[in-house]
Design a protein around this motif. Structure first.
Motif, PDB file in Angstrom:
ATOM      1  N   PHE A   1       3.964 -58.502  -9.228  1.00 55.48           N
ATOM      2  CA  PHE A   1       3.375 -57.641 -10.232  1.00 55.48           C
ATOM      3  C   PHE A   1       2.209 -57.309  -9.507  1.00 55.48           C
ATOM      4  CE2 PHE A   1       0.747 -55.921 -13.612  1.00 55.48           C
ATOM      5  CZ  PHE A   1       1.545 -54.841 -14.024  1.00 55.48           C
TER       6      PHE A   1
ATOM      7  N   THR B   1      -6.797 -52.711 -11.705  1.00 57.74           N
ATOM      8  CA  THR B   1      -5.594 -52.960 -12.764  1.00 57.74           C
ATOM      9  C   THR B   1      -4.579 -54.104 -12.203  1.00 57.74           C
ATOM     10  OG1 THR B   1      -4.523 -50.954 -11.844  1.00 57.74           O
ATOM     11  CG2 THR B   1      -5.412 -50.934 -14.138  1.00 57.74           C
TER      12      THR B   1
ATOM     13  N   LEU C   1      -8.088 -47.592  -8.514  1.00 58.87           N
ATOM     14  CA  LEU C   1      -7.419 -47.903  -9.894  1.00 58.87           C
ATOM     15  C   LEU C   1      -6.479 -48.956  -9.554  1.00 58.87           C
ATOM     16  CD1 LEU C   1      -6.604 -44.272 -10.716  1.00 58.87           C
ATOM     17  CD2 LEU C   1      -8.185 -45.789 -11.903  1.00 58.87           C
TER      18      LEU C   1
ATOM     19  N   VAL D   1      -4.257 -59.928 -12.089  1.00 61.86           N
ATOM     20  CA  VAL D   1      -2.951 -60.622 -12.233  1.00 61.86           C
ATOM     21  C   VAL D   1      -2.746 -61.413 -11.020  1.00 61.86           C
ATOM     22  CG1 VAL D   1      -0.433 -60.423 -12.596  1.00 61.86           C
ATOM     23  CG2 VAL D   1      -2.026 -58.665 -13.523  1.00 61.86           C
TER      24      VAL D   1
ATOM     25  N   PHE E   1       3.626 -49.758  -9.670  1.00 62.62           N
ATOM     26  CA  PHE E   1       3.487 -50.888 -10.679  1.00 62.62           C
ATOM     27  C   PHE E   1       5.086 -51.338 -11.082  1.00 62.62           C
ATOM     28  CE2 PHE E   1      -0.937 -50.325 -10.521  1.00 62.62           C
ATOM     29  CZ  PHE E   1      -1.274 -51.326 -10.957  1.00 62.62           C
ATOM     30  N   LEU E   2       5.891 -50.528 -10.722  1.00 57.24           N
ATOM     31  CA  LEU E   2       7.188 -50.569 -11.715  1.00 57.24           C
ATOM     32  C   LEU E   2       8.237 -50.850 -10.901  1.00 57.24           C
ATOM     33  CD1 LEU E   2       7.197 -46.965 -13.307  1.00 57.24           C
ATOM     34  CD2 LEU E   2       6.341 -48.993 -14.380  1.00 57.24           C
TER      35      LEU E   2
ATOM     36  N   PHE F   1      -0.441 -51.463 -18.885  1.00 56.25           N
ATOM     37  CA  PHE F   1       0.048 -52.045 -17.651  1.00 56.25           C
ATOM     38  C   PHE F   1       0.363 -53.506 -18.310  1.00 56.25           C
ATOM     39  CE2 PHE F   1      -2.421 -49.183 -15.260  1.00 56.25           C
ATOM     40  CZ  PHE F   1      -1.478 -48.655 -14.237  1.00 56.25           C
TER      41      PHE F   1
ATOM     42  N   PHE G   1       0.878 -45.251  -9.409  1.00 53.82           N
ATOM     43  CA  PHE G   1       1.435 -45.572 -10.778  1.00 53.82           C
ATOM     44  C   PHE G   1       2.961 -46.162 -10.420  1.00 53.82           C
ATOM     45  CE2 PHE G   1       4.249 -44.617 -14.388  1.00 53.82           C
ATOM     46  CZ  PHE G   1       3.585 -45.311 -15.378  1.00 53.82           C
TER      47      PHE G   1
ATOM     48  N   ILE H   1       9.129 -55.127 -18.417  1.00 55.86           N
ATOM     49  CA  ILE H   1      10.213 -55.341 -17.496  1.00 55.86           C
ATOM     50  C   ILE H   1      10.514 -56.579 -16.933  1.00 55.86           C
ATOM     51  CG2 ILE H   1      10.535 -54.664 -14.964  1.00 55.86           C
ATOM     52  CD1 ILE H   1       8.861 -52.207 -15.339  1.00 55.86           C
TER      53      ILE H   1
ATOM     54  N   MET I   1      -5.128 -47.985 -21.000  1.00 52.91           N
ATOM     55  CA  MET I   1      -4.480 -48.054 -19.734  1.00 52.91           C
ATOM     56  C   MET I   1      -4.139 -49.582 -19.257  1.00 52.91           C
ATOM     57  SD  MET I   1      -5.379 -45.118 -16.900  1.00 52.91           S
ATOM     58  CE  MET I   1      -5.319 -46.354 -15.612  1.00 52.91           C
ATOM     59  N   SER I   2      -5.190 -50.296 -19.596  1.00 56.61           N
ATOM     60  CA  SER I   2      -5.335 -51.731 -19.171  1.00 56.61           C
ATOM     61  C   SER I   2      -3.840 -52.481 -20.117  1.00 56.61           C
ATOM     62  CB  SER I   2      -6.284 -52.601 -19.204  1.00 56.61           C
ATOM     63  OG  SER I   2      -6.826 -52.593 -20.494  1.00 56.61           O
TER      64      SER I   2
ATOM     65  N   TYR J   1      -9.899 -43.434  -4.247  1.00 58.32           N
ATOM     66  CA  TYR J   1     -10.002 -43.448  -6.070  1.00 58.32           C
ATOM     67  C   TYR J   1      -8.387 -44.209  -6.382  1.00 58.32           C
ATOM     68  CZ  TYR J   1     -10.405 -41.729 -10.727  1.00 58.32           C
ATOM     69  OH  TYR J   1     -10.780 -41.760 -11.787  1.00 58.32           O
TER      70      TYR J   1
ATOM     71  N   ILE K   1       3.894 -52.654 -19.583  1.00 60.55           N
ATOM     72  CA  ILE K   1       4.908 -52.772 -18.387  1.00 60.55           C
ATOM     73  C   ILE K   1       5.246 -54.154 -17.842  1.00 60.55           C
ATOM     74  CG2 ILE K   1       5.151 -51.930 -15.734  1.00 60.55           C
ATOM     75  CD1 ILE K   1       3.357 -49.579 -16.704  1.00 60.55           C
ATOM     76  N   PHE K   2       4.221 -54.847 -17.571  1.00 62.25           N
ATOM     77  CA  PHE K   2       4.586 -56.312 -17.054  1.00 62.25           C
ATOM     78  C   PHE K   2       5.697 -57.125 -17.820  1.00 62.25           C
ATOM     79  CE2 PHE K   2       2.630 -60.679 -16.150  1.00 62.25           C
ATOM     80  CZ  PHE K   2       3.443 -60.823 -15.044  1.00 62.25           C
TER      81      PHE K   2
ATOM     82  N   ILE L   1     -14.740 -46.148  -8.409  1.00 66.80           N
ATOM     83  CA  ILE L   1     -14.627 -45.425  -9.321  1.00 66.80           C
ATOM     84  C   ILE L   1     -15.800 -44.570  -9.962  1.00 66.80           C
ATOM     85  CG2 ILE L   1     -13.601 -45.179 -11.666  1.00 66.80           C
ATOM     86  CD1 ILE L   1     -11.450 -47.012 -10.614  1.00 66.80           C
TER      87      ILE L   1
ATOM     88  N   HIS M   1     -16.953 -40.812  -9.901  1.00 69.82           N
ATOM     89  CA  HIS M   1     -17.316 -40.143 -10.989  1.00 69.82           C
ATOM     90  C   HIS M   1     -18.481 -39.358 -11.181  1.00 69.82           C
ATOM     91  CE1 HIS M   1     -13.661 -40.120 -13.527  1.00 69.82           C
ATOM     92  NE2 HIS M   1     -13.275 -41.229 -13.159  1.00 69.82           N
TER      93      HIS M   1
END
Lengths: 138, 540
Positions: B246, B206, B202, B210, B293-294, A77, B290, A84, A73-74, B198, A80-81, B174, B178
């Protein structure tokens, strides 16, 4: 709980050997010019090495697959970075060709490099090229 | 048993060191709350300073340079030191293990470490203020931030450090979600606040690295002259914006998702009705996390990025509206035919619905490239993100604080005062920020200490109501603190609102130092108002 995996020393040594070989390959290929493939080859070897480290030294191969999922998953990402962001830098000239090559072509850093026009083609010093900005550059 | 009931986490163990070195998630949560409120106050004072300056067109009260420092610090403090850590750090820490029936979070020492890392980062920010501030805006855009002579390095260093606190908290949550649930507490029986935490966690683990990398690159460029963002050194300033957003766009969801979680708790409890569309709310949380992030490029429509990416970002931005709409409609349907009681937490939740919807809908305006080019960097944007951040997150935070205050502190506040304050916050907020939409539409740019006299009337109006807003929040928090006085302490009982989640049904108020005297047994789902009757233990 799943049983704790004990990796034999031999596996570690083989992987370490492989990593050294791949390092040698990285150095060796740097003596050849493959043009635009240079970066792809270098990054490909590095990615393969990182994969070996993650799978064997970090035990992702034997761990709970949830950990592997998190790890992938990392990377997703990161993908994606980069992808894009390339949609920006790769298409900047879409409407206005002047911004296709970012302003950094005029930076002081590039003074030592041969002069190019906005498309990256070499320009004669005394200039048949009519691009306005290059005159400032002199 | 009676002796045991008196023992609670606030009074046991005693002594200052027992607080500073505590591993108890509830105490760490309270320490975050304390830190957060201090910075909220500081950020609020800076905001009121700005509104005072803007009450009249000229430089009446501060110079342009001072104003630049004030808005930068207001933004950076509110975002990095209050809004991002406040809900996960304070309410999340306090409630997550209680909601799961656990004794603590998965890694209590890491939890304390997160708090101290936050404190260390905060000290850098405080140093920046003492050393004369920073004038780049909270986004630290290059190339100005690489050339500005103000204290960019200590400020960005502080943000770099606070980022680690955020990552570690996310990691801890997290693992806790779990691994620490009591038997029978399956994913679809979790309170929705847990789902929200949760999703937030995440995003925290993630995205936050950055911003850390971005800040390091900025510092390296300033210190060593490495050309990454500065065009004079061969860099690309727009790349900085890609890096920054980002993280910072997903960070918007770090700020708002926990707020959604709070609203998902308050509305069913105070409507005495099962939540409508549990799974829809739960999965909309993950899909917002999710999609978040886009869409970062919608902050950059005027930055000079390619037209192609503008179109892509604009298009994807609209997808955020779907899961958000799902949540809003679910909350409204939860209230439909419920026994809605207008308690202070519920009033805050209703304010949230109204204000956040305005914030969200104006976001759709700004997501359209053509309109954004007109509205970019105007007061319309300022009003939009305040409707989301303050009208959304801070209102939900205040609602959550009023909802769980009786549980965490064992005291009931004066509900009439709290309700009046909520009304004051609602009116003050709209009075302050609605005129800013109009100012923005008429072209008033953001980040200026002075303006053309044609804007004076709306600015004046905005400044007046900001005073009401500040005063209402101040009294609301004082009202909560006032409830702790021994002489007027009202005992709320264990479950004053008649809620169904474990923190209400299985612990005392305030909770036992080890959370539960015996391991709780799950008897019903978190919102089973259609199956079980739970009587409130507090009557007004």
């Amino acid at each position: 709980m799943s049983e704790h995996h004990i990796t034999p020393l031999k596996t570690y040594l083989v992987i370490a050997g492989a990593l050294f070989c791949l390092t040698a390959i990285t150095v060796w290929v740097s003596y050849f010019d493959f043009g635009s493939l240079n970066i792809i080859i270098a990054m490909g070897v590095a990615t393969f090495k990182a994969t070996l480290v993650a799978l064997f030294f970090m035990h992702l191969l034997w761990d709970d697959k949830k950990n592997l999922t998190m790890f992938i998953m990392s990377l997703m990402f990161l993908g994606i970075f980069i992808t894009i962001t390339l949609l920006d830098t790769g298409f900047r000239g879409g409407v206005n060709p002047e911004v296709e090559y970012p302003i950094n072509k005029r930076a002081a850093f590039y003074d030592s490099l041969p002069l190019t026009d906005t498309h990256g083609n070499p320009v004669d010093e005394h200039g048949t090229d009519s691009h306005e900005g290059d005159e400032d550059h002199h | 048993m009676a002796e045991n009931q008196k023992q609670n986490y606030l009074t046991h163990p005693k002594g200052i060191m027992s607080w500073l070195l505590t591993l108890d998630h509830k105490r760490i949560g309270l320490m975050y709350l304390f830190g957060g409120i201090i910075f909220f106050f500081l950020g609020g004072v800076l905001a009121l300073g700005m509104r005072l300056e803007l009450a009249a067109p000229g430089n009446d009260f501060m110079s342009n340079e001072t104003y630049n420092n004030v808005y930068t610090l207001h933004g950076a403090i509110m975002i990095f030191l209050f809004i991002i850590p406040a809900i996960p750090g304070a309410l999340g820490n306090m409630l997550l293990p209680l909601m799961l029936g656990a004794k603590d979070v998965a890694f209590p020492r890491l939890n304390l470490a997160s708090f101290y890392i936050y404190t260390l980062g905060a000290l850098f920010v405080v140093y920046t203020i003492i050393a004369g501030g920073v004038d780049t805006g909270w986004t630290f855009y290059t190339p100005y931030s690489t050339t500005s002579t103000s204290n960019v390095i200590p400020m960005t260093m502080g943000i770099f450090i606070i980022g680690f606190s955020s990552i570690l908290t996310g990691l801890n949550f997290i693992a806790t979600i779990h691994k620490m649930r009591i038997p029978g507490l399956t994913w679809y029986k979790l309170p929705l606040f847990v789902w929200a935490l949760y999703g937030t966690s995440l995003v925290q683990i993630t995205a936050t690295p950055v911003i850390a990398i971005t800040m390091v690159l900025l510092i390296l460029e300033r210190l060593l002259g490495i050309g990454i963002f500065d065009p004079a050194l061969g860099g690309d300033p727009v790349l900085y914006q890609h890096f920054f957003w980002f993280y910072s766009h997903p960070a918007v969801y770090i700020m708002i998702l926990p707020a959604f979680g709070i609203i998902s708790e308050i509305i069913p409890v105070h409507s005495r009705k099962k939540i409508w569309g549990y799974k829809f709310i739960a999965f909309s949380t993950l899909s917002i996390a999710f999609i978040g992030f886009l869409v970062w490029g919608h902050h950059m429509f005027t930055s000079g990025q390619s037209v192609f990416s503008q179109i892509v970002f604009s298009f994807i931005t609209y997808f955020v509206g779907i899961p958000t709409g799902v949540k809003i409609f679910s909350w409204i349907l939860t209230m439909y035919k419920g026994q809605v009681s207008f308690t202070p937490p519920m009033l805050y939740a209703l304010s949230f619905l109204f204000l956040f919807t305005i914030g969200g809908l104006t976001g759709i305006f700004l997501g359209a490239v053509a309109l954004d080019i007109h509205l970019h960097d105007t007061y319309f944007v300022v009003a939009h993100f305040h409707y989301v951040m303050q009208g959304g997150t801070i209102i939900a935070f205040l609602g959550g604080l009023h909802h769980w205050w009786p549980k965490t502190m064992g005291a009931m506040y004066n509900q009439t005062v709290a309700s009046i304050c909520c009304l004051g916050v609602f009116l003050g907020f709209n009075g302050t920020f609605f005129p800013q939409f109009l100012l923005g539409l008429r072209g008033m740019p953001r980040r200026y200490a002075t303006y053309d006299p044609q804007y004076a009337e709306l600015h004046n109006y905005s400044s007046f109501w900001s005073g009401i807003l500040g005063l209402s929040i101040f009294i609301a928090i004082m009202n909560l603190l006032w409830s702790l006085r021994k002489s007027n302490k009202l005992d709320p009982g264990t479950n004053p609102w008649g809620a169904m989640t474990l923190e209400w049904t299985h612990t005392s108020s305030p909770p036992h130092p080890h959370n539960f005297e015996e391991e709780p047994v799950l008897e019903h789902g978190p919102y089973d108002y259609d199956k079980v009757i739970v009587e409130p233990t507090f009557k007004k």
